[in-house]
Design an enzyme around this catalytic site. Structure first.
Site, short mmCIF file in Angstrom:
data_model
loop_
_atom_site.label_atom_id
_atom_site.label_comp_id
_atom_site.label_asym_id
_atom_site.label_seq_id
_atom_site.Cartn_x
_atom_site.Cartn_y
_atom_site.Cartn_z
N MET A 204 0.86 -1.20 0.00
CA MET A 204 0.00 0.00 0.00
C MET A 204 0.88 1.23 0.00
O MET A 204 1.68 1.41 0.91
CB MET A 204 -0.83 0.07 1.31
CG MET A 204 -1.94 -0.91 1.39
SD MET A 204 -3.14 -0.65 0.09
CE MET A 204 -3.52 -2.37 -0.24
N HIS A 205 0.76 2.07 -1.01
CA HIS A 205 1.52 3.31 -0.95
C HIS A 205 0.88 4.47 -1.70
O HIS A 205 1.39 5.57 -1.66
CB HIS A 205 2.93 3.08 -1.50
CG HIS A 205 2.95 2.96 -3.00
ND1 HIS A 205 2.57 1.81 -3.64
CD2 HIS A 205 3.28 3.84 -3.98
CE1 HIS A 205 2.67 2.00 -4.94
NE2 HIS A 205 3.09 3.21 -5.18
N ARG A 206 -0.25 4.24 -2.37
CA ARG A 206 -0.87 5.33 -3.14
C ARG A 206 -1.30 6.45 -2.22
O ARG A 206 -1.91 6.18 -1.19
CB ARG A 206 -2.14 4.85 -3.85
CG ARG A 206 -1.91 3.86 -4.88
CD ARG A 206 -2.17 4.35 -6.28
NE ARG A 206 -1.53 3.41 -7.14
CZ ARG A 206 -0.47 3.66 -7.91
NH1 ARG A 206 0.03 4.86 -7.97
NH2 ARG A 206 0.07 2.72 -8.63
N ARG A 239 6.66 5.99 1.57
CA ARG A 239 5.49 6.87 1.65
C ARG A 239 4.44 6.19 2.54
O ARG A 239 4.01 5.08 2.26
CB ARG A 239 4.87 7.11 0.27
CG ARG A 239 3.55 7.85 0.35
CD ARG A 239 2.87 7.89 -0.96
NE ARG A 239 3.42 8.92 -1.82
CZ ARG A 239 3.14 10.22 -1.73
NH1 ARG A 239 2.32 10.65 -0.83
NH2 ARG A 239 3.69 11.06 -2.55
#
Ligand code: UD1
Length: 360
Positions: A204-206, A239
């Site tokens: 998960m990084h969006r 991120r």
């Protein structure tokens, strides 16, 4: 002096796309320069990938690093302009949809240098994604557009791109997967985390998932729900790392965090898993070829071929647990069908067209 091709890469997903193109152009004896913008700079976001993929050391690393979109893109453009003016390449090649891609295409266009975009024409039609802006603008500025799937050609045609400029060459990232599959190895991570034989992987990084606290909280609750069903490993992208660590996600006894992994370790972990939950673009494609069920936590995908031909399915935080139950109860995906031209030879096709264009 023979023609010069200058490749611009910068972020982790660029590297497996550029590697087969660079190797194929090398076989054709083309003079090449590899410029790394430095958008990604942590060892395991960049250097480890160069090692795993057997990429040559970049000829230049611009060391741009992180910043707001404008800061980062502007710094890259300023540095790339000097490089292009000094090196005078005949063609600039850019990959995917990251800020390094956009910066290089803009600078090339303003200097009147031809630009080739690998992975052209993908569209999510979601303008809240920075990558969608990068894709559309890069395609508009490019002279050679290399598409990984047939839908991309339709998008480009609708946007008025001259058919002579677009080429359906297949997916070079899958060339890298095919070439290195024998060396995938997730065993270190499996042993270190003490994972059982059946486990899942998540990434998960969006910004759309990790930046807003309310969305993040819903995602964390959904991922904890996955952990109630199956051990879940999450290599944590820089991120959103702090937010994820503070969220309590990893307090769950069956949800395990790791540092970002190299190419061979990550795909080894995926290949051994029962399912993947992700918001990445590339992982939707890699799971399609590896035949691992992929649940994509996004409202849309710019890679619909991974749904029609692959193992991908779009999910929401509300239905993730039900979809995981279905995957775990159902049969494993049958081997077989992959999207057209995802066959390990895309780099060679692209190189052939580039060589032709340089000679013209
Ligand atoms: C970028 C791409 C995204 C891609 C992702 C893959 C853009 C707009 N986004 O997102 O499409 O899916 O790469 O990884 O280009 N950071 C580090 N170390 C690093 C790199 C980043 O700590 O080596 C941290 C910094 O806090 C930085 C943040 O991660 O501000 C975001 O990095 P950035 O390159 O802006 O975008 P990504 O989220 O990595």
């Amino acid at each position: 002096m023979s023609a010069l091709v200058l490749h611009v890469t910068g972020a982790r997903p660029n590297f497996p796309k550029a590697a087969p193109v660079i190797a194929a152009l090398e076989r054709h004896g083309v003079r090449q320069l590899l410029v790394h913008t430095g958008q990604h700079y942590d060892r395991n976001m960049s250097e480890v990938f160069f090692r795993d993929l057997g990429l040559p050391e970049p000829d230049l690393n611009l060391g741009i690093g992180s910043g707001s979109h404008a800061e980062q893109t502007a710094a890259m453009m300023t540095a790339l302009e000097s490089v292009f003016l000094e090196q005078r390449p005949d063609l600039v090649m850019v990959y995917g949809d990251v800020n390094s891609t956009l910066a290089a295409a803009l600078v090339a266009a303003k200097l009147g240098i031809r630009c080739a975009h690998v992975e052209a024409g993908l569209r999510s039609f979601d303008w809240t994604m920075p990558e969608e802006v990068n894709r559309v603008v890069t395609d508009r500025l490019s002279d050679l557009l290399f598409a990984t799937s047939a839908d991309a050609l339709i998008h480009l045609a609708r946007e008025g791109v001259d058919p002579d400029r677009m080429h359906f060459t297949g997916n070079p990232m899958i060339d890298t997967l095919v070439r290195l599959r024998d060396r995938f190895d997730g065993s270190r991570v499996v042993a270190e985390l003490g994972l059982p034989p059946t486990y899942a992987v998540a990434t998960m990084h969006r910004p759309g998932n990790v930046d807003d606290p309310e969305t993040l909280a819903r995602m964390v609750a959904a991922l904890r729900g996955v952990g109630d069903r199956i051990d879940l490993v999450l290599p944590v992208h820089p991120r959103g790392r702090q937010q994820l660590e503070a969220s309590g996600l990893f307090d769950h006894p069956r949800v395990h965090a790791t540092e970002p992994l190299g190419y061979l370790e990550f795909l080894g972990l995926v290949e051994g898993s029962s399912l993947v939950v992700t918001d990445s673009g590339g992982i939707q494609e890699e799971t399609t070829v590896l035949r691992i069920p992929c649940l994509t936590l996004r409202p849309n995908t710019e890679r619909p071929v991974t749904i029609t031909h692959g193992t991908n399915r779009l999910v929401t935080t509300d239905d993730l647990a039900d979809r995981v139950d279905e995957v775990l109860a159902g049969p494993a995906p049958a081997p077989g069908q992959v999207p057209p031209l995802w066959d390990g030879a895309a780099g060679e096709r692209i190189a052939g067209i580039v060589v032709g264009a340089l000679g013209a």
